[in-house]
Design a protein around this motif. Structure first.
Motif, mmCIF file in Angstrom:
data_model
loop_
_atom_site.group_PDB
_atom_site.id
_atom_site.type_symbol
_atom_site.label_atom_id
_atom_site.label_comp_id
_atom_site.label_asym_id
_atom_site.label_seq_id
_atom_site.Cartn_x
_atom_site.Cartn_y
_atom_site.Cartn_z
ATOM 1 N N SER A 41 0.792 -0.969 0.022
ATOM 2 C CA SER A 41 -0.058 0.085 -0.013
ATOM 3 C C SER A 41 0.937 1.313 -0.034
ATOM 4 O O SER A 41 1.884 1.032 0.390
ATOM 5 C CB SER A 41 -0.977 0.073 1.392
ATOM 6 O OG SER A 41 -0.187 -0.015 2.580
ATOM 7 N N TYR A 100 1.013 5.240 1.031
ATOM 8 C CA TYR A 100 0.456 6.337 2.098
ATOM 9 C C TYR A 100 1.544 7.527 2.090
ATOM 10 O O TYR A 100 2.880 7.239 1.902
ATOM 11 C CB TYR A 100 0.567 5.992 3.591
ATOM 12 C CG TYR A 100 -0.557 5.292 4.149
ATOM 13 C CD1 TYR A 100 -1.770 5.749 4.485
ATOM 14 C CD2 TYR A 100 -0.630 3.927 3.987
ATOM 15 C CE1 TYR A 100 -3.159 5.065 4.644
ATOM 16 C CE2 TYR A 100 -1.830 3.108 4.210
ATOM 17 C CZ TYR A 100 -2.878 3.752 4.616
ATOM 18 O OH TYR A 100 -3.940 3.040 5.079
ATOM 19 N N ALA A 137 1.206 -3.923 2.978
ATOM 20 C CA ALA A 137 -0.056 -3.617 3.482
ATOM 21 C C ALA A 137 -0.655 -4.083 4.815
ATOM 22 O O ALA A 137 -1.302 -3.379 5.647
ATOM 23 C CB ALA A 137 -1.218 -3.769 2.493
ATOM 24 N N ALA A 138 -0.026 -5.055 5.200
ATOM 25 C CA ALA A 138 -0.325 -5.840 6.548
ATOM 26 C C ALA A 138 0.906 -6.502 7.087
ATOM 27 O O ALA A 138 1.847 -6.988 6.424
ATOM 28 C CB ALA A 138 -1.552 -6.972 6.555
ATOM 29 N N ASP A 191 -2.850 -3.670 10.039
ATOM 30 C CA ASP A 191 -2.987 -3.433 8.478
ATOM 31 C C ASP A 191 -3.247 -1.820 8.351
ATOM 32 O O ASP A 191 -3.427 -1.023 9.223
ATOM 33 C CB ASP A 191 -4.180 -4.007 7.690
ATOM 34 C CG ASP A 191 -5.506 -3.916 8.201
ATOM 35 O OD1 ASP A 191 -5.855 -3.285 8.926
ATOM 36 O OD2 ASP A 191 -6.442 -4.849 7.820
ATOM 37 N N ASP A 192 -3.432 -1.261 6.939
ATOM 38 C CA ASP A 192 -3.895 0.045 6.789
ATOM 39 C C ASP A 192 -2.723 0.939 7.436
ATOM 40 O O ASP A 192 -1.704 0.776 7.612
ATOM 41 C CB ASP A 192 -5.164 0.424 7.077
ATOM 42 C CG ASP A 192 -6.132 -0.491 6.349
ATOM 43 O OD1 ASP A 192 -5.813 -0.688 4.979
ATOM 44 O OD2 ASP A 192 -7.189 -0.959 6.943
ATOM 45 N N LEU A 193 -3.202 2.061 7.756
ATOM 46 C CA LEU A 193 -2.592 3.088 8.579
ATOM 47 C C LEU A 193 -1.623 2.727 9.590
ATOM 48 O O LEU A 193 -0.596 3.021 9.924
ATOM 49 C CB LEU A 193 -3.228 4.335 8.938
ATOM 50 C CG LEU A 193 -2.591 5.324 9.563
ATOM 51 C CD1 LEU A 193 -1.562 6.201 8.493
ATOM 52 C CD2 LEU A 193 -3.624 6.634 10.001
ATOM 53 N N THR A 245 1.553 0.906 8.388
ATOM 54 C CA THR A 245 2.423 1.891 7.772
ATOM 55 C C THR A 245 3.167 2.575 8.732
ATOM 56 O O THR A 245 4.213 2.606 9.022
ATOM 57 C CB THR A 245 1.505 2.621 7.013
ATOM 58 O OG1 THR A 245 1.004 2.052 5.917
ATOM 59 C CG2 THR A 245 2.570 3.806 6.515
#
Length: 172
Positions: free
Chosen positions: A88, A90, A108-109, A127-129, A132
């Motif tokens: 992902s 960001y 991403a995870a 996962d996600d923010l 990151t």
């Protein structure tokens, strides 16, 4: 609790590989508490100990939307044990690189282990923010900055701007 001074790049402490914490004691708990207070005041969503001049493997993270009810993670000796094959992107920033942002691609995870502020081993899937942010902060513990994940040209432009910011603050 105390607000700590955030180290600004290109300070060499940000390129230091941090040492594992041997024992979670009151000094480490105070550091974690001070780091959280510093992160919230900045404001930021993550902070590594080296960003406040302490070269220990300690990070704090809080990506919750509701700042009325903080949901911090305090991670001592964090270690990523698995990364997804999916990636992902960001737009990342950093309290040690004020007002500088760039798109960074990361897994991403993740799955990870860490010690909490009581010295108890924890496991986390993120996962996600959150994933990151944790990867960004663990990079700090390994002497890496988010700009180390972007092109040399973009990195050079950002570091040049930061040197001007540091020089201007020193002149004040």
């Amino acid at each position: 609790m105390a607000i700590l001074e955030i180290v600004i790049a290109p300070d060499p402490v940000l390129k230091t590989v941090c040492e594992p914490v041997a024992e979670v004691d009151d000094n480490i708990r105070t550091l974690v508490s001070d780091m959280l207070e510093t992160m919230y005041k900045a404001p930021g969503i993550g902070l590594a100990a080296c960003q406040v001049g302490v070269t220990k493997r300690v990070i704090v993270v809080d990506v919750s939307d509701d700042k009325e009810e903080n949901q911090p993670y305090c991670m001592i000796n964090p270690e990523i044990t698995w990364e997804s094959d999916e990636w992902s992107v960001y737009q990342e920033g950093c309290l040690s690189l004020p007002e500088q942002y760039a798109d960074v691609e990361r897994p991403a995870a993740i799955k990870m282990t860490y010690l909490d502020e009581n010295g108890k081993k924890q496991e986390l899937e993120a996962d996600d923010l959150l994933a990151t942010c944790i990867q960004h902060e663990i990079d700090h513990l390994d002497g890496l900055l988010f700009v180390d994940h972007i092109s040399k040209l973009k990195r050079g432009m950002i570091m040049k701007k930061l040197k001007k910011i540091v020089a201007a603050k020193a002149a004040d």
